[in-house]
Each structure stands twice: as structure tokens, then as C-alpha cells.
Motif scaffolding. Structure first.
Motif, PDB file in Angstrom:
ATOM      1  N   GLY A  49      -1.619  -7.910   7.434  1.00  0.00           N
ATOM      2  CA  GLY A  49      -1.871  -9.310   7.743  1.00  0.00           C
ATOM      3  C   GLY A  49      -2.775 -10.034   6.764  1.00  0.00           C
ATOM      4  N   GLY A  50      -3.434  -9.308   5.867  1.00  0.00           N
ATOM      5  CA  GLY A  50      -4.369  -9.942   4.941  1.00  0.00           C
ATOM      6  C   GLY A  50      -3.805 -10.122   3.550  1.00  0.00           C
ATOM      7  N   ASP A  51      -4.597 -10.776   2.700  1.00  0.00           N
ATOM      8  CA  ASP A  51      -4.188 -11.035   1.321  1.00  0.00           C
ATOM      9  C   ASP A  51      -3.940  -9.749   0.535  1.00  0.00           C
ATOM     10  OD1 ASP A  51      -4.367 -13.742   1.781  1.00  0.00           O
ATOM     11  OD2 ASP A  51      -6.357 -13.956   0.883  1.00  0.00           O
ATOM     12  N   GLU A  52      -4.763  -8.738   0.776  1.00  0.00           N
ATOM     13  CA  GLU A  52      -4.621  -7.472   0.059  1.00  0.00           C
ATOM     14  C   GLU A  52      -3.287  -6.804   0.381  1.00  0.00           C
ATOM     15  OE1 GLU A  52      -7.056  -3.260  -0.553  1.00  0.00           O
ATOM     16  OE2 GLU A  52      -7.874  -4.799   0.768  1.00  0.00           O
ATOM     17  N   GLY A  53      -2.885  -6.833   1.645  1.00  0.00           N
ATOM     18  CA  GLY A  53      -1.607  -6.254   2.044  1.00  0.00           C
ATOM     19  C   GLY A  53      -0.429  -7.021   1.475  1.00  0.00           C
ATOM     20  N   CYS A  54      -0.521  -8.335   1.502  1.00  0.00           N
ATOM     21  CA  CYS A  54       0.533  -9.182   0.931  1.00  0.00           C
ATOM     22  C   CYS A  54       0.708  -8.866  -0.551  1.00  0.00           C
ATOM     23  CB  CYS A  54       0.187 -10.656   1.140  1.00  0.00           C
ATOM     24  SG  CYS A  54       1.318 -11.806   0.339  1.00  0.00           S
ATOM     25  N   LYS A  55      -0.397  -8.799  -1.275  1.00  0.00           N
ATOM     26  CA  LYS A  55      -0.345  -8.516  -2.709  1.00  0.00           C
ATOM     27  C   LYS A  55       0.209  -7.122  -2.979  1.00  0.00           C
ATOM     28  CE  LYS A  55      -3.122  -8.483  -6.955  1.00  0.00           C
ATOM     29  NZ  LYS A  55      -2.065  -7.808  -7.617  1.00  0.00           N
ATOM     30  N   ALA A  56      -0.195  -6.133  -2.183  1.00  0.00           N
ATOM     31  CA  ALA A  56       0.309  -4.771  -2.377  1.00  0.00           C
ATOM     32  C   ALA A  56       1.832  -4.732  -2.222  1.00  0.00           C
ATOM     33  CB  ALA A  56      -0.352  -3.817  -1.389  1.00  0.00           C
ATOM     34  N   CYS A  57       2.345  -5.428  -1.220  1.00  0.00           N
ATOM     35  CA  CYS A  57       3.799  -5.481  -1.002  1.00  0.00           C
ATOM     36  C   CYS A  57       4.502  -6.211  -2.138  1.00  0.00           C
ATOM     37  CB  CYS A  57       4.108  -6.151   0.330  1.00  0.00           C
ATOM     38  SG  CYS A  57       3.598  -5.217   1.780  1.00  0.00           S
ATOM     39  N   GLN A  58       3.962  -7.350  -2.543  1.00  0.00           N
ATOM     40  CA  GLN A  58       4.569  -8.101  -3.645  1.00  0.00           C
ATOM     41  C   GLN A  58       4.567  -7.280  -4.933  1.00  0.00           C
ATOM     42  OE1 GLN A  58       2.161 -11.645  -3.529  1.00  0.00           O
ATOM     43  NE2 GLN A  58       3.661 -12.750  -2.281  1.00  0.00           N
ATOM     44  N   ASP A  59       3.469  -6.577  -5.204  1.00  0.00           N
ATOM     45  CA  ASP A  59       3.388  -5.743  -6.402  1.00  0.00           C
ATOM     46  C   ASP A  59       4.415  -4.609  -6.353  1.00  0.00           C
ATOM     47  OD1 ASP A  59       1.339  -7.346  -7.356  1.00  0.00           O
ATOM     48  OD2 ASP A  59      -0.268  -5.905  -6.903  1.00  0.00           O
ATOM     49  N   TYR A  60       4.588  -4.032  -5.182  1.00  0.00           N
ATOM     50  CA  TYR A  60       5.584  -2.966  -5.010  1.00  0.00           C
ATOM     51  C   TYR A  60       6.982  -3.513  -5.292  1.00  0.00           C
ATOM     52  CZ  TYR A  60       7.543   1.328  -2.930  1.00  0.00           C
ATOM     53  OH  TYR A  60       8.195   2.523  -2.705  1.00  0.00           O
ATOM     54  N   GLY A  61       7.299  -4.667  -4.731  1.00  0.00           N
ATOM     55  CA  GLY A  61       8.591  -5.296  -4.973  1.00  0.00           C
ATOM     56  C   GLY A  61       8.792  -5.658  -6.435  1.00  0.00           C
ATOM     57  N   ARG A  62       7.765  -6.183  -7.060  1.00  0.00           N
ATOM     58  CA  ARG A  62       7.854  -6.564  -8.472  1.00  0.00           C
ATOM     59  C   ARG A  62       8.103  -5.320  -9.337  1.00  0.00           C
ATOM     60  NH1 ARG A  62       3.063  -8.871  -9.279  1.00  0.00           N
ATOM     61  NH2 ARG A  62       3.751 -10.800  -8.340  1.00  0.00           N
ATOM     62  N   ALA A  63       7.408  -4.219  -9.055  1.00  0.00           N
ATOM     63  CA  ALA A  63       7.598  -2.986  -9.815  1.00  0.00           C
ATOM     64  C   ALA A  63       9.018  -2.452  -9.645  1.00  0.00           C
ATOM     65  CB  ALA A  63       6.574  -1.940  -9.395  1.00  0.00           C
ATOM     66  N   LEU A  64       9.551  -2.518  -8.427  1.00  0.00           N
ATOM     67  CA  LEU A  64      10.939  -2.099  -8.207  1.00  0.00           C
ATOM     68  C   LEU A  64      11.902  -3.001  -8.977  1.00  0.00           C
ATOM     69  CD1 LEU A  64      10.866  -1.258  -4.423  1.00  0.00           C
ATOM     70  CD2 LEU A  64      11.596   0.289  -6.228  1.00  0.00           C
ATOM     71  N   GLY A  65      11.611  -4.308  -8.961  1.00  0.00           N
ATOM     72  CA  GLY A  65      12.442  -5.251  -9.695  1.00  0.00           C
ATOM     73  C   GLY A  65      12.456  -4.988 -11.180  1.00  0.00           C
ATOM     74  N   GLU A  66      11.309  -4.611 -11.739  1.00  0.00           N
ATOM     75  CA  GLU A  66      11.226  -4.298 -13.160  1.00  0.00           C
ATOM     76  C   GLU A  66      11.961  -2.996 -13.470  1.00  0.00           C
ATOM     77  OE1 GLU A  66       7.002  -4.494 -13.895  1.00  0.00           O
ATOM     78  OE2 GLU A  66       7.000  -6.695 -13.678  1.00  0.00           O
ATOM     79  N   LEU A  67      11.909  -2.039 -12.556  1.00  0.00           N
ATOM     80  CA  LEU A  67      12.632  -0.778 -12.727  1.00  0.00           C
ATOM     81  C   LEU A  67      14.149  -1.040 -12.783  1.00  0.00           C
ATOM     82  CD1 LEU A  67      12.432   2.339 -12.879  1.00  0.00           C
ATOM     83  CD2 LEU A  67      12.446   2.353 -10.388  1.00  0.00           C
ATOM     84  N   LEU A  68      14.599  -2.013 -12.016  1.00  0.00           N
ATOM     85  CA  LEU A  68      16.025  -2.363 -12.017  1.00  0.00           C
ATOM     86  C   LEU A  68      16.452  -3.040 -13.325  1.00  0.00           C
ATOM     87  CD1 LEU A  68      16.288  -3.553  -8.360  1.00  0.00           C
ATOM     88  CD2 LEU A  68      17.847  -1.922  -9.409  1.00  0.00           C
ATOM     89  N   GLY A  69      15.481  -3.584 -14.052  1.00  0.00           N
ATOM     90  CA  GLY A  69      15.788  -4.197 -15.348  1.00  0.00           C
ATOM     91  C   GLY A  69      16.157  -5.643 -15.284  1.00  0.00           C
TER      92      GLY A  69
END
Length: 147
Positions: A127-147
Motif C-alpha cells: 500500500g505504500g510508495d516503497e511497495g509501488c516502486k518495487a512492483c514497478q521496478d520488477y515490471g520494468r526489469a521484466l520488460g527490459e529482459l523482453l527487449g
């Protein structure tokens, strides 16, 4: 642009919120995302046409939900070997579901999983900013892995 499916199970809405934040990160990385509850996926044919997969489930009583277990059997029939993947989950005390899903995707499905491992957050953190950022960073890293 690659197509990614985020399939999740959520009872209280916390894991669904994580899925939405991960989707934001994937979109930031230029990927197309479909967000679906596992109950909306009827069979393995519903998993066709995706380049990457992210599966999420909360932990209840040190286990994933029965619905997620049934979903994983469907996913196994889809032939996801070699596809990019990630796993996530929320929990209050223990957090076993995300690592179990991750291991199933990597070792049973033979998917190419992110080197970040599973994303596992407490419900309070989501529910906090730290959790939101952790999820967004995880998604961004997966997106970069996909190319």
C-alpha cells in the motif's frame, strides 16, 4: 513491443494491486500488458499469443491458493518453455507462494525467469510508495529482459 500476460489470484485486492503496479513497470519499458484474474483463464488456449508471463498469488496458511494450483496445471499444458517469466505475491507472515510459483515456472515449465527471483511483499508494504516502486521496478526489469 512484446505482449505480456499478468495472471493473478487475489482475495483482498492486495495482490491485484501488485499486478497493476507491475503492469505499469512493463508499460514503462515499452511492452503491451494484459492483466487477468486466473478465474478468467478457462484453458491453456487462453495463454497463446504472449511473449512473457508474470503469475501472482497471495500466501495463505504457508501455501498458494487452490485456484492458483489449478491454474498452474492449465499453464503447464500451454507449453511455455523458453518464454520470459516472473512471479510475485503478497503475504502477512510467511510468503511461500511467490517462490513456489517461480520455481514451478522455472523448473517444471522450463521458462526463462528473471534473475531478480520472485517479488514477495508484505501486504502492509504494497500500500505504500516503497511497495509501488518495487512492483514497478520488477515490471520494468521484466520488460527490459523482453527487449
Amino acid at each position: 513491443m512484446k505482449n505480456v500476460l499478468i495472471a493473478y489470484s487475489s482475495r483482498t485486492g492486495t495482490t491485484k494491486k501488485m499486478a497493476s503496479y507491475i503492469a505499469e513497470g512493463l508499460r514503462m519499458a515499452g511492452q503491451s500488458v494484459d492483466l487477468k484474474s486466473i478465474s478468467a483463464i478457462e484453458n491453456e488456449n487462453d495463454l497463446e499469443g504472449y511473449d512473457g508471463f508474470v503469475f501472482g498469488c497471495p500466501t495463505y496458511h504457508k501455501d498458494m491458493t487452490n485456484g492458483m494450483k489449478q491454474f498452474l496445471f492449465k499453464a503447464e499444458q500451454a507449453g511455455l518453455g523458453g518464454k520470459i517469466g516472473g512471479a510475485f505475491g503478497s503475504h502477512t507472515h510467511s510468503g511461500e507462494s511467490a517462490p513456489m510459483i517461480f520455481d514451478t515456472m522455472e523448473h517444471v515449465f522450463k521458462m526463462e525467469m528473471t534473475n531478480l527471483g520472485p517479488l514477495n511483499l508484505t501486504e502492509a508494504m504494497v500500500g505504500g510508495d516503497e511497495g509501488c516502486k518495487a512492483c514497478q521496478d520488477y515490471g520494468r526489469a521484466l520488460g527490459e529482459l523482453l527487449g
